[in-house]
Design a protein around this motif. Structure first.
Motif, PDB file in Angstrom:
ATOM      1  N   GLY A 560      57.849  21.473  51.584  1.00 55.25           N
ATOM      2  CA  GLY A 560      56.396  21.630  51.549  1.00 55.25           C
ATOM      3  C   GLY A 560      56.010  22.962  50.946  1.00 55.25           C
ATOM      4  O   GLY A 560      56.466  23.320  49.850  1.00 55.25           O
ATOM      5  N   ASP A 561      55.202  23.759  51.659  1.00 56.43           N
ATOM      6  CA  ASP A 561      54.778  25.072  51.155  1.00 56.43           C
ATOM      7  C   ASP A 561      55.623  26.211  51.749  1.00 56.43           C
ATOM      8  O   ASP A 561      55.190  27.363  51.791  1.00 56.43           O
ATOM      9  N   LEU A 562      56.839  25.883  52.169  1.00 62.06           N
ATOM     10  CA  LEU A 562      57.724  26.886  52.770  1.00 62.06           C
ATOM     11  C   LEU A 562      58.059  27.998  51.784  1.00 62.06           C
ATOM     12  O   LEU A 562      58.425  27.742  50.631  1.00 62.06           O
ATOM     13  N   VAL A 563      57.957  29.223  52.247  1.00 61.92           N
ATOM     14  CA  VAL A 563      58.402  30.398  51.489  1.00 61.92           C
ATOM     15  C   VAL A 563      59.373  31.146  52.396  1.00 61.92           C
ATOM     16  O   VAL A 563      58.992  31.647  53.455  1.00 61.92           O
ATOM     17  N   ALA A 564      60.640  31.213  51.986  1.00 61.78           N
ATOM     18  CA  ALA A 564      61.642  31.820  52.860  1.00 61.78           C
ATOM     19  C   ALA A 564      62.880  32.209  52.066  1.00 61.78           C
ATOM     20  O   ALA A 564      63.161  31.650  50.999  1.00 61.78           O
ATOM     21  N   VAL A 565      63.620  33.157  52.627  1.00 64.32           N
ATOM     22  CA  VAL A 565      64.907  33.566  52.065  1.00 64.32           C
ATOM     23  C   VAL A 565      65.967  33.363  53.140  1.00 64.32           C
ATOM     24  O   VAL A 565      65.803  33.807  54.283  1.00 64.32           O
ATOM     25  N   ILE A 566      67.052  32.662  52.778  1.00 63.92           N
ATOM     26  CA  ILE A 566      68.174  32.438  53.686  1.00 63.92           C
ATOM     27  C   ILE A 566      69.355  33.258  53.182  1.00 63.92           C
ATOM     28  O   ILE A 566      69.864  33.017  52.084  1.00 63.92           O
ATOM     29  N   GLN A 567      69.763  34.228  53.970  1.00 63.14           N
ATOM     30  CA  GLN A 567      70.853  35.123  53.594  1.00 63.14           C
ATOM     31  C   GLN A 567      72.172  34.626  54.179  1.00 63.14           C
ATOM     32  O   GLN A 567      72.237  34.231  55.352  1.00 63.14           O
ATOM     33  N   PHE A 568      73.232  34.594  53.365  1.00 62.79           N
ATOM     34  CA  PHE A 568      74.583  34.281  53.818  1.00 62.79           C
ATOM     35  C   PHE A 568      75.449  35.524  53.654  1.00 62.79           C
ATOM     36  O   PHE A 568      75.584  36.049  52.539  1.00 62.79           O
ATOM     37  N   ASP A 573      88.558  35.012  53.942  1.00 64.53           N
ATOM     38  CA  ASP A 573      89.386  34.971  52.732  1.00 64.53           C
ATOM     39  C   ASP A 573      88.583  35.207  51.468  1.00 64.53           C
ATOM     40  O   ASP A 573      89.107  35.744  50.474  1.00 64.53           O
ATOM     41  N   ALA A 574      87.321  34.795  51.454  1.00 63.12           N
ATOM     42  CA  ALA A 574      86.504  34.958  50.246  1.00 63.12           C
ATOM     43  C   ALA A 574      85.174  35.596  50.626  1.00 63.12           C
ATOM     44  O   ALA A 574      84.139  34.933  50.662  1.00 63.12           O
ATOM     45  N   PRO A 575      85.179  36.882  50.938  1.00 65.60           N
ATOM     46  CA  PRO A 575      83.955  37.536  51.405  1.00 65.60           C
ATOM     47  C   PRO A 575      82.910  37.659  50.294  1.00 65.60           C
ATOM     48  O   PRO A 575      83.234  37.687  49.109  1.00 65.60           O
ATOM     49  N   GLY A 576      81.652  37.743  50.709  1.00 65.13           N
ATOM     50  CA  GLY A 576      80.575  37.918  49.744  1.00 65.13           C
ATOM     51  C   GLY A 576      79.224  37.794  50.415  1.00 65.13           C
ATOM     52  O   GLY A 576      79.116  37.317  51.542  1.00 65.13           O
ATOM     53  N   SER A 577      78.191  38.231  49.709  1.00 70.20           N
ATOM     54  CA  SER A 577      76.817  38.128  50.207  1.00 70.20           C
ATOM     55  C   SER A 577      75.995  37.360  49.188  1.00 70.20           C
ATOM     56  O   SER A 577      76.008  37.688  47.991  1.00 70.20           O
ATOM     57  N   TYR A 578      75.268  36.357  49.651  1.00 72.44           N
ATOM     58  CA  TYR A 578      74.466  35.505  48.776  1.00 72.44           C
ATOM     59  C   TYR A 578      73.180  35.157  49.516  1.00 72.44           C
ATOM     60  O   TYR A 578      73.110  35.221  50.741  1.00 72.44           O
ATOM     61  N   PHE A 579      72.147  34.771  48.749  1.00 71.99           N
ATOM     62  CA  PHE A 579      70.946  34.275  49.428  1.00 71.99           C
ATOM     63  C   PHE A 579      70.272  33.193  48.602  1.00 71.99           C
ATOM     64  O   PHE A 579      70.408  33.124  47.375  1.00 71.99           O
ATOM     65  N   LEU A 580      69.572  32.322  49.333  1.00 71.12           N
ATOM     66  CA  LEU A 580      68.789  31.253  48.730  1.00 71.12           C
ATOM     67  C   LEU A 580      67.314  31.610  48.860  1.00 71.12           C
ATOM     68  O   LEU A 580      66.840  31.950  49.948  1.00 71.12           O
ATOM     69  N   GLN A 581      66.584  31.541  47.729  1.00 72.05           N
ATOM     70  CA  GLN A 581      65.145  31.806  47.706  1.00 72.05           C
ATOM     71  C   GLN A 581      64.409  30.473  47.607  1.00 72.05           C
ATOM     72  O   GLN A 581      64.647  29.690  46.692  1.00 72.05           O
ATOM     73  N   ILE A 582      63.524  30.195  48.593  1.00 77.28           N
ATOM     74  CA  ILE A 582      62.737  28.963  48.594  1.00 77.28           C
ATOM     75  C   ILE A 582      61.270  29.331  48.429  1.00 77.28           C
ATOM     76  O   ILE A 582      60.710  30.076  49.235  1.00 77.28           O
ATOM     77  N   GLU A 583      60.657  28.804  47.374  1.00 75.28           N
ATOM     78  CA  GLU A 583      59.256  29.111  47.101  1.00 75.28           C
ATOM     79  C   GLU A 583      58.705  28.106  46.096  1.00 75.28           C
ATOM     80  O   GLU A 583      59.402  27.700  45.161  1.00 75.28           O
ATOM     81  N   ASN A 584      57.475  27.659  46.318  1.00 75.84           N
ATOM     82  CA  ASN A 584      56.803  26.716  45.414  1.00 75.84           C
ATOM     83  C   ASN A 584      57.627  25.447  45.190  1.00 75.84           C
ATOM     84  O   ASN A 584      57.667  24.900  44.070  1.00 75.84           O
ATOM     85  N   SER A 594      69.364  40.117  50.217  1.00 70.98           N
ATOM     86  CA  SER A 594      67.912  40.155  50.108  1.00 70.98           C
ATOM     87  C   SER A 594      67.365  41.266  50.994  1.00 70.98           C
ATOM     88  O   SER A 594      67.921  41.560  52.053  1.00 70.98           O
ATOM     89  N   SER A 595      66.254  41.838  50.585  1.00 75.60           N
ATOM     90  CA  SER A 595      65.653  42.918  51.374  1.00 75.60           C
ATOM     91  C   SER A 595      64.873  42.393  52.576  1.00 75.60           C
ATOM     92  O   SER A 595      64.634  43.126  53.535  1.00 75.60           O
ATOM     93  N   SER A 596      64.472  41.125  52.531  1.00 75.85           N
ATOM     94  CA  SER A 596      63.659  40.594  53.634  1.00 75.85           C
ATOM     95  C   SER A 596      63.987  39.125  53.905  1.00 75.85           C
ATOM     96  O   SER A 596      63.166  38.241  53.664  1.00 75.85           O
ATOM     97  N   PRO A 597      65.194  38.841  54.387  1.00 74.71           N
ATOM     98  CA  PRO A 597      65.538  37.441  54.686  1.00 74.71           C
ATOM     99  C   PRO A 597      64.799  36.936  55.923  1.00 74.71           C
ATOM    100  O   PRO A 597      64.589  37.687  56.873  1.00 74.71           O
ATOM    101  N   ALA A 598      64.417  35.652  55.885  1.00 73.89           N
ATOM    102  CA  ALA A 598      63.817  35.036  57.060  1.00 73.89           C
ATOM    103  C   ALA A 598      64.894  34.702  58.087  1.00 73.89           C
ATOM    104  O   ALA A 598      64.648  34.723  59.289  1.00 73.89           O
TER     105      ALA A 598
END
Length: 644
Positions: A560-568, A573-584, A594-598
């Motif tokens: 829908g109209d969700l605006v959010a960031v999901i940080q992983f 064994d395979a370390p890392g930082s990633y995030f998904l940006q949901i908007e529009n 991300s600086s401001s994950p939900a």
């Protein structure tokens, strides 16, 4: 249609009468009626003194007209089409303030004696003002039988007959004291729904159907009078506890055994123990069963880095022909997991040698583990610090104030069947064990079979689902003070067994604050490429590729109209930082933080891969702290919808 409801309970909004009138009026409003509710107590009425001033000196006006609020109330009364007389049953009749209100309607009539227009050989007074056309009686009482209402109903039927009201009937509710309890409101939503339906029918059809009338007469609490007596006793004990009433003042009239032959004062449901034998008030269960309950009570968050082995040596129960099985067992605690093993361990951190009866009483909340040790009821060798921490490490029931289960919690647990939805259960055959730890906690189970649900104060040998929760947490959930979903996701209570039953709890037991069916599992993506018709072979993907592919299975309709960031934040064994940006309505993958994950998911790569591949059950992994979540938990609950 104009409807006036009179609440004749001095307790006003805290009364069972009010809780019956409110949904009834809501149903009437839905059908198009204009409604008004008056709390008679607020009118501060003077009693009728029989002076007849309203007949001769000031016709139509009461001598008390400037002393209280009856004049305004009479205006509403005279212009209503339907008046609902709501009164608790006081000594087999209406409340005093309701009788005062009716007495004060005397100015409505003139003193002349004339033949009754409808009843031969009966006398009548002419009516000075327009009166309501119809009346309805609504009444709760504390006794569990309908017979107690006979004189009250006769009074209102006769009043309607003589004063030319159309009598629409009565809605009576025996055993209704629990309706006034704020903490129990969730148990009665089904009953309130039926009252709303009755209100609609009265406005629409000028009657209540036989089907709705039958539903209105169903017992509020399943289990019959035995369960009702016990719950009522718990309530009054609780009230006396509040005011520190001495024991000698609680039972000034002795209750003889003969008085209780037909309906013994006993916990509701204890005659249906599903094969669990009893002796001297205890349920005879195997040693293995008792310790498996302890495993369920284990709280991995109490001491996160705890490593310990607890050896148990049981002596058999006395004077009972019952074999509890092997006497030697040990618990191994490591990496936040507690496991049970038969036999002896070489180097126990703590050894507990105990009579069967003592450890049973500790597990059931009759004894404190440390107090029982101090009293010499069992022996312990090894780490006394570990023993002192037992109440934190294992959230077992503990005696509450006065050595009792919390009466409010007990009422809720024993009343849960009243919120049961048989349609949602279908042909379910299941047993749900509740182990509620901490002060005032206890052990209960629900039995669901053949579209019926019953509640019991006892352990059950082979439950399909076990819920372990601190008593204060479960009480708060049941009262709606904390959100059941979030408490579950935050590991404030734990479950084991068939999770599909847990996911249906909110449907099975409506409006009790339990986790609803929308509790979802963490993501189990089936495809990672829109070009493929078949699911991709997940074993060929690493954790980075799995998360990077999530936008390809994103569902914009669910977002829908969700605006959010999901940080992983992935470790292992395979370390890392990633995030998904949901908007529009679009989801994009990004490397880094991300600086401001939900919401932030902290997970070892092998755990998230196992969850994504379906090799590990997501909820169980979360509850076992194999991965953690911070931030907006409601977002975690939407993952399955957001990523198909």
């Amino acid at each position: 249609m104009k409807v006036l409801a009179l609440n004749g309970s001095p307790r006003m909004k805290a009364s069972s009468t009010y809780h019956m009138l409110t949904p009834l009026l809501e149903g009437m409003e839905k059908a198009g009626a204009e409604t008004e509710l008056i709390h008679i107590r607020k009118l501060d009425l003077e009693v009728c003194i029989g002076c007849y001033t309203c007949w001769v000196r000031t016709p139509g006006e009461c001598i008390h007209k400037d002393k209280d609020s009856m004049v305004d109330a009479m205006e509403l009364y005279n212009t209503a089409d339907l008046v609902i007389f709501g009164t608790p049953l006081y000594h087999f009749s209406m409340s005093g303030i309701m009788k005062t209100f009716i007495d004060r309607t005397l100015p409505r009539i003139e003193p002349w004696l004339i033949p009754h227009p409808d009843i031969p050989d009966m006398t009548f007074h002419p009516e000075r003002f327009h009166k309501p056309n119809k009346i309805l009686l609504v009444s709760p009482c504390g006794f569990p039988e309908f017979d107690h209402f006979e004189s009250l109903v006769a009074t209102f039927r006769h009043m309607a007959h003589m004063e030319r009201f159309e009598y629409l009937g009565e809605i009576l509710r025996p055993g209704a004291e629990a309706l006034s309890r704020r903490s129990l409101q969730g148990l009665f939503t089904g009953y309130y729904d039926i009252l709303r339906q009755a209100g609609e029918q009265i406005i629409r059809d000028n009657r209540i159907s036989e089907e709705i009338q039958a539903d209105l007469k169903e017992e509020l609490f399943p289990g019959g009078k035995k369960a009702f007596y016990d719950m009522a006793g718990s309530y009054w004990e609780q009230q006396m506890d509040r005011f520190n009433v001495p024991d000698e003042q609680r039972h000034t009239v002795p209750i003889l055994p003969d008085d209780l032959d037909s309906i013994p004062y006993a916990p509701g449901g204890t005659d249906l123990n599903l094969g669990v034998l009893r002796s001297d008030g205890r349920y005879l269960v195997p040693n293995e069963y008792m310790l498996n309950l302890m495993v369920g009570m284990f709280n991995p968050l109490a001491i996160p880095d705890l490593r310990a082995t607890v050896q148990f040596v049981f002596s058999p129960p006395k004077d009972v022909d019952f074999d509890p099985g092997p006497a030697n067992w040990y618990l191994n605690i490591n990496d936040g997991v507690c496991t049970l093993h038969e036999g002896r361990t070489a180097l126990p951190t703590l050894t507990i040698t105990t009579p069967y009866e003592v450890w049973f009483d500790i597990g059931m909340g009759v004894l404190h583990a440390t107090s029982a040790f101090d009293d010499g009821k069992y022996d312990a060798n090894g780490s006394m610090t570990l023993l002192e921490q037992f109440s934190e490490i294992f959230e077992h029931p503990q005696p509450g104030e006065g050595g009792k289960t919390n009466p409010e919690l007990d009422l809720i647990m024993m009343g849960m069947p009243s919120a049961f939805d048989a349609k949602a259960a279908g042909n379910m055959d299941a047993t749900i064990q509740f182990v509620l730890g901490g002060p005032g906690g206890g052990m209960y189970h629900l039995r669901i079979k053949n579209g019926e649900c019953s509640s019991h104060r006892e352990p059950v040998l082979k439950p399909d689902l076990t819920i372990n929760a601190p008593a204060e947490i479960w009480l708060a959930i049941s009262k709606g003070e904390i959100d059941g979903q979030q408490a579950f996701m935050e590991a404030k209570y734990r479950t084991s067994g068939e999770m599909n039953i847990m996911l249906k709890m909110g449907e099975l037991l409506k409006s009790t604050g339990l986790p609803p069916a929308s509790v979802s599992q963490p993501l189990k993506p089936e495809t990672l490429s829109p070009q493929e018709e078949k699911p991709m072979d997940m074993t060929q993907l690493n954790c980075h590729e799995t998360i990077a592919g999530m936008p390809s299975v994103f569902n914009p309709e669910a977002a829908g109209d969700l605006v959010a960031v999901i940080q992983f934040n992935v470790t292992g064994d395979a370390p890392g930082s990633y995030f998904l940006q949901i908007e529009n309505g679009v989801c994009t993958f990004h490397e880094g933080e991300s600086s401001s994950p939900a919401m932030t998911i902290q997970t070892p790569s092998e755990v998230w891969l196992a969850v994504s591949r379906g090799e590990m059950e997501g909820q169980t992994a979360f509850m076992q702290q194999k991965y953690t979540v911070e931030g907006d938990f409601s977002l975690l609950l939407k993952l399955n919808d957001l990523f198909k």
